[in-house]
Design a protein around this motif. Sequence first.
Motif, PDB file in Angstrom:
ATOM      1  N   THR A   3       0.898  -1.431  -0.296  1.00 23.39           N
ATOM      2  CA  THR A   3      -0.432   0.051  -0.161  1.00 23.39           C
ATOM      3  C   THR A   3       1.135   1.442   0.232  1.00 23.39           C
ATOM      4  OG1 THR A   3      -0.134   0.419   2.263  1.00 23.39           O
ATOM      5  CG2 THR A   3      -2.035  -1.455   1.361  1.00 23.39           C
ATOM      6  N   ALA A   4       0.220   2.582  -0.498  1.00 22.38           N
ATOM      7  CA  ALA A   4       1.121   3.719  -0.095  1.00 22.38           C
ATOM      8  C   ALA A   4       1.839   4.418   0.915  1.00 22.38           C
ATOM      9  CB  ALA A   4       0.410   5.007  -1.669  1.00 22.38           C
ATOM     10  N   GLY A   5       0.363   3.788   1.729  1.00 16.37           N
ATOM     11  CA  GLY A   5       0.673   4.350   2.865  1.00 16.37           C
ATOM     12  C   GLY A   5       2.299   3.897   4.284  1.00 16.37           C
ATOM     13  N   LYS A   6       2.300   2.505   3.035  1.00 16.76           N
ATOM     14  CA  LYS A   6       3.300   1.373   3.779  1.00 16.76           C
ATOM     15  C   LYS A   6       4.993   1.949   3.124  1.00 16.76           C
ATOM     16  CE  LYS A   6       1.535  -3.050   5.248  1.00 16.76           C
ATOM     17  NZ  LYS A   6       0.743  -4.857   4.632  1.00 16.76           N
ATOM     18  N   ILE A   7       4.885   2.239   2.235  1.00 19.07           N
ATOM     19  CA  ILE A   7       5.762   3.022   0.811  1.00 19.07           C
ATOM     20  C   ILE A   7       5.828   4.188   2.204  1.00 19.07           C
ATOM     21  CG2 ILE A   7       6.125   4.242  -0.770  1.00 19.07           C
ATOM     22  CD1 ILE A   7       6.332   1.310  -1.684  1.00 19.07           C
ATOM     23  N   VAL A  33      -0.616   6.825  -9.666  1.00 18.94           N
ATOM     24  CA  VAL A  33      -1.421   7.700  -8.602  1.00 18.94           C
ATOM     25  C   VAL A  33      -2.222   6.916  -7.626  1.00 18.94           C
ATOM     26  CG1 VAL A  33      -2.847   9.492  -8.273  1.00 18.94           C
ATOM     27  CG2 VAL A  33      -1.373   9.644 -10.031  1.00 18.94           C
ATOM     28  N   THR A  34      -1.273   7.311  -6.226  1.00 12.49           N
ATOM     29  CA  THR A  34      -2.058   5.676  -5.612  1.00 12.49           C
ATOM     30  C   THR A  34      -2.787   6.273  -4.190  1.00 12.49           C
ATOM     31  OG1 THR A  34       0.131   4.856  -4.676  1.00 12.49           O
ATOM     32  CG2 THR A  34      -1.061   3.350  -6.300  1.00 12.49           C
ATOM     33  N   GLN A  35      -3.682   6.239  -3.353  1.00 18.30           N
ATOM     34  CA  GLN A  35      -3.997   6.880  -2.431  1.00 18.30           C
ATOM     35  C   GLN A  35      -3.187   6.612  -0.990  1.00 18.30           C
ATOM     36  OE1 GLN A  35      -8.889   5.887  -2.451  1.00 18.30           O
ATOM     37  NE2 GLN A  35      -8.649   8.445  -0.560  1.00 18.30           N
ATOM     38  N   ILE A  36      -2.536   7.492  -0.461  1.00 17.48           N
ATOM     39  CA  ILE A  36      -2.557   7.013   0.907  1.00 17.48           C
ATOM     40  C   ILE A  36      -3.429   6.549   2.226  1.00 17.48           C
ATOM     41  CG2 ILE A  36      -0.633   7.472   2.542  1.00 17.48           C
ATOM     42  CD1 ILE A  36       0.529   9.953   0.616  1.00 17.48           C
ATOM     43  N   ALA A  37      -4.323   7.294   2.046  1.00 17.06           N
ATOM     44  CA  ALA A  37      -5.217   7.629   3.087  1.00 17.06           C
ATOM     45  C   ALA A  37      -5.974   8.529   2.989  1.00 17.06           C
ATOM     46  CB  ALA A  37      -4.488   8.483   4.546  1.00 17.06           C
ATOM     47  N   PRO A  38      -7.768   8.721   3.262  1.00 15.42           N
ATOM     48  CA  PRO A  38      -8.796  10.267   2.755  1.00 15.42           C
ATOM     49  C   PRO A  38      -7.930  11.297   2.450  1.00 15.42           C
ATOM     50  CG  PRO A  38      -9.187   8.854   5.040  1.00 15.42           C
ATOM     51  CD  PRO A  38      -8.286   8.181   4.291  1.00 15.42           C
ATOM     52  N   PRO A 314     -10.073  15.166  -5.060  1.00 10.18           N
ATOM     53  CA  PRO A 314     -11.190  16.250  -4.542  1.00 10.18           C
ATOM     54  C   PRO A 314     -11.139  17.068  -4.004  1.00 10.18           C
ATOM     55  CG  PRO A 314     -11.355  14.236  -3.074  1.00 10.18           C
ATOM     56  CD  PRO A 314      -9.933  13.465  -4.139  1.00 10.18           C
ATOM     57  N   ALA A 315     -11.327  18.647  -4.069  1.00  6.41           N
ATOM     58  CA  ALA A 315     -10.285  19.771  -3.749  1.00  6.41           C
ATOM     59  C   ALA A 315     -10.531  20.022  -2.868  1.00  6.41           C
ATOM     60  CB  ALA A 315     -12.321  20.341  -3.618  1.00  6.41           C
ATOM     61  N   GLY A 316      -9.307  20.390  -2.175  1.00  6.91           N
ATOM     62  CA  GLY A 316      -8.071  19.683  -1.280  1.00  6.91           C
ATOM     63  C   GLY A 316      -7.548  18.748  -0.683  1.00  6.91           C
ATOM     64  N   ALA A 317      -7.691  18.117  -1.605  1.00 10.16           N
ATOM     65  CA  ALA A 317      -6.821  16.355  -1.146  1.00 10.16           C
ATOM     66  C   ALA A 317      -4.882  16.849  -1.133  1.00 10.16           C
ATOM     67  CB  ALA A 317      -6.783  15.233  -2.010  1.00 10.16           C
TER      68      ALA A 317
END
Length: 408
Positions: A3-7, A33-38, A314-317
Motif C-alpha cells: 500500500t502507498a501508506g506502507k511506502i 497515482v495511489t491513495q495513501i489515506a482519505p 478531491p478539492a483539498g486533497a
Amino acid sequence: MKTAGKIIGALMSAEGISNPYPIYRKARELGPVTQIAPDWFLISTYAEVREAMRSAGYLKNRYSRVDEDQRAVRRAHRSIQLFDESVLLQDPPEHGRVRKVLSAAFTPKRIAAMEGKIQQVTDQLLDALAERASASGAVDFMEDFAVRLPLTVMCDLLGVPREDWGRFRPLARDLNAPLEMIVDDAQLAAADAAAAELDEYFNSLIELRRADPQDDLISVLLGEADGEAGQLDPRELLANLELLLVAGFETTTNLLGNALAVLFDHPEVREGLLTGKYTYSEFIEEVLRFDAPVQHMIRSAGAPGMQLAGVPIPAGAELVMLMGSANRDPLRFPDPDVFNPARPDNQPLSFGGGAHYCIAAALARVEGITALSRLLDRYPRIRPIGTPIRADRHGLRGFRELPVVLDG
C-alpha cells in the motif's frame, strides 16, 4: 509494501533514508497515482509529478482552506508561520508579486557576474582544505567545504557577515524539519527555536541596513518593503530573507556531497571528467537526476473535479510528489539506475517546475560545476576514508559527514 501508506513508512525508516530508490520502484509498481489515506495521494512517476508541478490547480499553500482553529495552531509555531509567509508556500497573486521582487537577484546576467566570486571563494576554501588536511590527514568534505561554499556565496549575496556563517548550519537543519513528511514535537520545538533566533538576527541586520544601506540584497529588499509601492510587507521581508539563507545553501550543500559520493562509487565517471569525455555541466545534471538533494514536495488540489492519470483528486486533497522516484522512472529515463552523464534530454525534476521552479537553480548549478571542476583539478585522486553518515532526513537528502583524504 503493498500500500502507498506502507511506502511512506518505509521511506521514513532508517533503511529508506539511506537508500530510498528500491522503495520508489515499489511505489511506481502500485501505479502513478495511489491513495495513501482519505484525501492523501502518492505521485511517483515523471509525467504525473511534472503535470502536478506545472498545473496552477495544485497549490503550494496547503492550508489556505483550513478553519480558523487550524490556522491558529500553525501561527503558534513560528517555524511553520515563517514558511507560510515566504514565497515557498505562497500562491497567486501573492506568489507572483514576491517572486518578481526576489528574481532580480537571480537573473542570468547577475549569476554570470557572480561566477568570478564563486571561483575565488572555491579556491580559498580549497586552500583552507589543504591546510586542514596537512594537519590532520583526513577532512570532512561536508563541514570543511560543502557547507562553506554555498553559505559563503549566499551570505555575500544577502549582505550577511561571513564571520557569522558558522551559526547557520545547525539553525538551517532545525528550521527545515517542518518540510519533512513527518515531524515530531521535539523537532518542531527545535524548528521554532531556530526561527526565533533567525528572526532576532535578521531584525537586527535589517535595522542596520535601514540606517546604512549597502550594495546587498537585504538593502534592495528593504527598499521594496519601505518604498512607496510597498512590494513586500515586513513579515514577507523577514520570512524570505531567512528562506533564502537556509534554502540557498542547504540544497547546494547536499548537491555537492551527493556529487562527490557518486564519483567515489563510479570511478569511470571520474576518469571521464578528467579526460574530457564528460562535461561538468552534464555531470551535475545527472547527479540532480540520480540522487537529488530534494526528494519530495507536497501540493494540494485547489478546485473540485481535478484528476491525475485518470484518478479523481478531491478539492483539498494532498499530493505527496516523489521527485526522487520520478527521476528514476524508466518510462522517462532508460536504464534509470545507471549513472550516465551523457544521458540525452536529461531534464530531472529536482528543482521543481512551473511557477514554483527553484528561483536559485542557476546559481546552484554554477556552484556545483565550479566546485567539482576545481576540486578534481587540484585533487584528482581524492578518496573516501572512514564511514560517511547520511543526514537523517528524507526530503532534503544529503550527508551529515563525508570524510575524505585529498591525496592529490
